[in-house]
Design an enzyme around this catalytic site. Structure first.
Site: not given
Ligand code: AMP
Length: 178
Positions: A8, A82, A121, A127, A138
């Site tokens: 994404k 999400r 990754r 991270r 996740r």
């Molecule tokens: P990402 O970088 O998109 O993989 O997001 C990393 C983490 O941020 C996720 O595992 C969630 O803990 C949090 N997060 C990101 N976007 C959202 C969202 N729309 N709703 C809730 N938690 C989010």
């Protein structure tokens, strides 16, 4: 949309550059809040490190103010919505701004490929949520809370096969939206 590791962020960045859009990654926004040690960051940190979603009300407040401040710019949302409540909230935000969602893209990739990509990754990302245990968590959270959005957007969702090189996936997306 798409599960963790689907690409994404990578594809959103490419599309943002190509179409002159503002790339809004909620993961990046939350990581910046954590770095700055803001109240939002402090609240979000434990959810994120455990592989859980940050509560909907936090995300909706962030996206409401961000999208309102960017009212006249085109944006590409990466990692939001999400959950169903987030998608409903987004509909309201978009309606209040007299705006619209042009496309909903869902990048899908087989689970084992995703896990392998994320483990790879993890070696460079730094991270704290890129450990094998949290990655698996996740994926589970995605299946339970985010996958139902495919049905929520069933009338205008575009399905993209996310297996292949970055460029192959980009070409598949461009074919669908041009
Ligand atoms: P990402 O970088 O998109 O993989 O997001 C990393 C983490 O941020 C996720 O595992 C969630 O803990 C949090 N997060 C990101 N976007 C959202 C969202 N729309 N709703 C809730 N938690 C989010």
């Amino acid at each position: 949309m798409g599960p963790p590791g689907a690409g994404k962020g990578t594809q959103a960045k490419i599309l943002a550059e190509k179409y002159n859009l503002i790339h809004l990654s909620t993961g990046d926004i939350l990581r910046r809040e954590i770095k700055k040690k803001t109240a939002i960051g402090l609240e979000a940190q434990s959810y994120m490190n455990g592989g859980n979603l940050v509560p909907d009300n936090v995300l909706l407040a962030i996206m409401d103010s961000t999208l309102t401040s960017l009212k006249d710019s085109g944006t590409i949302l990466d990692g939001f919505p999400r959950t169903i409540p987030q998608a409903e909230g987004l509909s309201t935000i978009v309606e209040n701004l007299d705006s619209k969602i042009d496309y909903v893209l869902n990048i899908h990739v087989e689970e084992q490929i995703l896990i392998n990509r994320l483990i790879e990754r993890a070696q460079n990302s730094g991270r704290p949520d890129d450990t094998e245990e949290v990655i698996t968590k996740r994926q589970k959270v995605y299946t339970k809370l985010t996958a139902p959005l495919v049905n929520f957007y069933k009338n205008n969702i575009i399905q993209i096969d996310g297996d292949g090189s970055i460029d192959q996936v980009t070409q598949r997306i461009l074919k669908q939206i041009q």
